[in-house]
Design an enzyme around this catalytic site. Structure first.
Site, short mmCIF file in Angstrom:
data_model
loop_
_atom_site.label_atom_id
_atom_site.label_comp_id
_atom_site.label_asym_id
_atom_site.label_seq_id
_atom_site.Cartn_x
_atom_site.Cartn_y
_atom_site.Cartn_z
N GLU A 119 25.00 24.75 -39.30
CA GLU A 119 24.59 26.04 -38.77
C GLU A 119 25.80 26.90 -38.41
OE1 GLU A 119 20.22 25.03 -37.01
OE2 GLU A 119 21.89 24.47 -35.77
N CYS A 132 30.50 31.99 -34.84
CA CYS A 132 30.66 30.63 -34.34
C CYS A 132 30.46 29.68 -35.52
CB CYS A 132 29.60 30.39 -33.26
SG CYS A 132 29.65 28.72 -32.58
N CYS A 139 28.53 15.02 -35.30
CA CYS A 139 29.76 14.82 -34.52
C CYS A 139 29.87 13.34 -34.20
CB CYS A 139 29.67 15.64 -33.22
SG CYS A 139 31.20 15.67 -32.27
N CYS A 143 28.75 13.52 -26.45
CA CYS A 143 28.59 14.20 -25.17
C CYS A 143 27.10 14.25 -24.87
CB CYS A 143 29.19 15.60 -25.24
SG CYS A 143 30.93 15.54 -25.73
N CYS A 146 24.81 17.49 -25.21
CA CYS A 146 24.96 18.30 -26.43
C CYS A 146 24.01 17.82 -27.51
CB CYS A 146 26.40 18.23 -26.91
SG CYS A 146 26.66 19.01 -28.52
N GLY A 198 30.36 19.89 -34.36
CA GLY A 198 31.51 19.06 -34.67
C GLY A 198 32.70 19.24 -33.75
N GLU A 199 33.60 18.27 -33.82
CA GLU A 199 34.84 18.31 -33.03
C GLU A 199 35.97 18.72 -34.00
OE1 GLU A 199 36.25 18.08 -29.87
OE2 GLU A 199 37.95 18.49 -31.18
N HIS A 254 33.91 20.52 -18.13
CA HIS A 254 32.57 20.07 -17.71
C HIS A 254 32.46 19.12 -16.52
CE1 HIS A 254 31.38 22.15 -21.25
NE2 HIS A 254 31.58 21.19 -22.11
N CYS A 374 24.75 27.89 -27.45
CA CYS A 374 25.73 26.79 -27.42
C CYS A 374 25.04 25.46 -27.22
CB CYS A 374 26.64 26.89 -26.20
SG CYS A 374 27.65 28.27 -26.12
N1 SAH Z 1 33.12 19.94 -30.23
C1 SAH Z 1 33.75 21.04 -29.62
C2 SAH Z 1 33.17 22.36 -30.05
C3 SAH Z 1 31.68 22.49 -30.19
S1 SAH Z 1 30.71 22.63 -28.74
C4 SAH Z 1 33.71 20.92 -28.12
O1 SAH Z 1 33.03 20.03 -27.62
O2 SAH Z 1 34.40 21.68 -27.45
C5 SAH Z 1 30.95 24.27 -28.08
C6 SAH Z 1 30.71 24.34 -26.57
O3 SAH Z 1 29.32 24.23 -26.23
C7 SAH Z 1 31.39 23.18 -25.84
O4 SAH Z 1 32.03 23.61 -24.66
C8 SAH Z 1 30.22 22.30 -25.51
O5 SAH Z 1 30.55 21.44 -24.46
C9 SAH Z 1 29.17 23.31 -25.17
N2 SAH Z 1 27.81 22.76 -25.17
C10 SAH Z 1 27.36 21.69 -25.86
N3 SAH Z 1 26.04 21.48 -25.59
C11 SAH Z 1 25.67 22.45 -24.73
C12 SAH Z 1 24.42 22.80 -24.10
N4 SAH Z 1 23.32 22.11 -24.38
N5 SAH Z 1 24.39 23.85 -23.30
C13 SAH Z 1 25.51 24.59 -23.07
N6 SAH Z 1 26.69 24.32 -23.64
C14 SAH Z 1 26.79 23.27 -24.45
FE1 SF4 Z 2 30.74 16.77 -27.66
FE2 SF4 Z 2 31.47 19.03 -28.93
FE3 SF4 Z 2 30.67 16.86 -30.35
FE4 SF4 Z 2 28.89 18.25 -28.91
S1 SF4 Z 2 30.03 18.99 -30.68
S2 SF4 Z 2 29.10 16.00 -29.00
S3 SF4 Z 2 30.12 18.91 -27.13
S4 SF4 Z 2 32.48 17.03 -29.03
#
Ligand code: SAH
Ligand code: SF4
Length: 399
Positions: A119, A132, A139, A143, A146, A198-199, A254, A374
């Site tokens: 996406e 974005c 991933c 987390c 997420c 993804g990371e 976080h 997000c």
């Molecule tokens: N993997 C990378 C980038 C993708 S996530 C990272 O983790 O930074 C982009 C942002 O959205 C990150 O800060 C992530 O922690 C946040 N995020 C993930 N799930 C979320 C949710 N359900 N609500 C709000 N923010 C979220």
């Molecule tokens: Fe964690 Fe970012 Fe991967 Fe979601 S996309 S699991 S926030 S590292």
């Protein structure tokens, strides 16, 4: 998506962009660095003496003018264009569907080789527009708040598939310049954030090559200050980002104790808060406007106390990091093990940070009605996913 409220005012249309089927054995020129493009041209018959100039010409057609057809590259000899078309293609991911939120946010589902889908979200704002983009299908990290983290990694995206998302959006926004037309300085797509699925630092080389292409002045030419890479805290990757990409950085912080961060952002068990902050303190930056963004998702009763806010500030001050703190109200997804903090709590938290002298914007959820906010991204079509049991076990502290 099926879990969308039925009343959500959305439009959905299946796009009919020209489909480029992979044609047997052709080399895709998209996503190659200039050096790589030079090498493949030479390997396929371009004279070595001319290769650099040819790269410059082809590069501009692809990335400055958005052309996909060699026949349109009119400053190349006709016979040479035909030769190129025989051996090469200019291919980007195919748009499967597009949804438009009532706030103007666009969510695209794009298909990449192997039938996988990722996406991409476009967020229009006053005077700018942010794309974005995703760096992986799923991933490897888990987390617990997420949605993407509930989906197993399927694969890394190639550089072509990453920069291809930007090209796809420029197609949809109809934003490729027309030769001879006056230069329009206000771009619809003016910023890129690597905050999709993804990371990015676990797919470093492809992300770097793609962003280098997006920054190249003879093409898409976005300033490095308009690209923000968000990472969960891959410390060695942060060092490489400074050296090899030079874009802005956002950190999924976080939590303010290692105990809580170990659960919310499990990569913390590999590089803990102190190691992460040291890497951020060492991150070079050209000016004060290049502060590091601390992303902080507001989870009710988990990480949103006054003590958390104070600990967060203490940490940032102790390591002397030029920071802004972006508070993200948790975006819920079906089966999520957390709740969003109340508005009062979020504002109280923001006030503490603000009074300590740091910017503390609260991120406005965009495109919620189309599950584009997000952390809500996840390709519904990907079958392989972690079991509910695994998700619940990982989210142990939510109970
Ligand atoms: N993997 C990378 C980038 C993708 S996530 C990272 O983790 O930074 C982009 C942002 O959205 C990150 O800060 C992530 O922690 C946040 N995020 C993930 N799930 C979320 C949710 N359900 N609500 C709000 N923010 C979220
Ligand atoms: Fe964690 Fe970012 Fe991967 Fe979601 S996309 S699991 S926030 S590292």
């Amino acid at each position: 998506m099926s879990d969308m409220p039925a009343t959500a005012p959305i439009t959905q249309d299946v796009m009919t962009l020209p489909r480029k089927m992979p044609e047997g054995g052709k080399i895709n020129l998209v996503g190659l660095t200039r050096d790589q493009m030079r090498d493949v041209l030479i390997e396929n018959g371009t004279a070595e003496k001319q290769a650099k100039m040819r790269v410059g010409q082809i590069w501009q057609w692809i990335y400055q003018w958005g052309k996909r057809d060699f026949a349109e590259m009119t400053n190349l000899a006709k016979a040479y264009r035909a030769e190129l078309a025989e051996k090469f293609e200019i291919t980007i991911p195919e748009v499967v569907s597009k949804q438009v939120s009532n706030d103007g946010t666009r969510k695209y589902l794009v298909r990449i080789a192997g039938g996988h889908e990722v996406e991409v979200v476009y967020i229009p704002e006053e005077g700018r527009g942010t794309l974005c983009i995703s760096s992986q299908v799923g991933c490897t990290l888990t987390c617990t708040f997420c949605h993407t983290g509930t989906q197993k990694l399927v694969r890394n995206l190639t550089a072509a598939e990453i920069v291809g998302q930007v090209m796809m959006a420029r197609d949809d926004l109809d934003e490729w310049p027309v030769p001879g037309a006056p230069k329009d300085e206000t771009r619809l797509l003016s910023n890129i954030v690597l905050m999709g699925m993804g990371e990015p630092l676990y797919n470093f080389d492809s992300v770097r090559d793609a962003m280098k292409i997006a920054m190249d002045p003879e093409g898409i030419s976005l300033s490095r200050r308009r690209i923000t890479l968000s990472t969960s805290g891959v410390v060695p990757g942060i060092v490489r980002t400074a050296e090899e990409i030079g874009c802005l950085l956002a950190i999924s912080f976080h939590a303010t104790t290692n105990e809580t961060r170990d659960v919310l952002v499990p990569i913390n068990k590999r590089w803990n808060i102190e190691e992460l902050l040291q890497a951020l303190a060492d991150y070079p930056r050209g000016s004060n406007s290049e502060r590091i963004t601390f992303e902080y998702v507001m989870l009710n009763g988990i990480n949103d106390s006054d003590e958390d806010a104070h600990r967060l500030i203490d940490y940032i001050k102790r390591y002397n990091i030029p920071a802004k703190i972006n508070l993200i109200p948790f975006n819920e997804w079906p089966g999520a093990p957390y709740k969003r903090s109340s508005n009062n709590r979020i504002h109280a938290f923001a006030d503490i940070i603000y009074h300590a002298g740091f910017a503390s914007p609260i991120r406005k959820p965009r495109g919620e009605d189309i599950m584009a906010a997000c952390g809500q991204l996840k390709s519904a079509t990907e079958r392989e996913r972690k079991s509910r049991k695994q998700i619940e076990a990982e989210a142990g502290i939510a109970k």
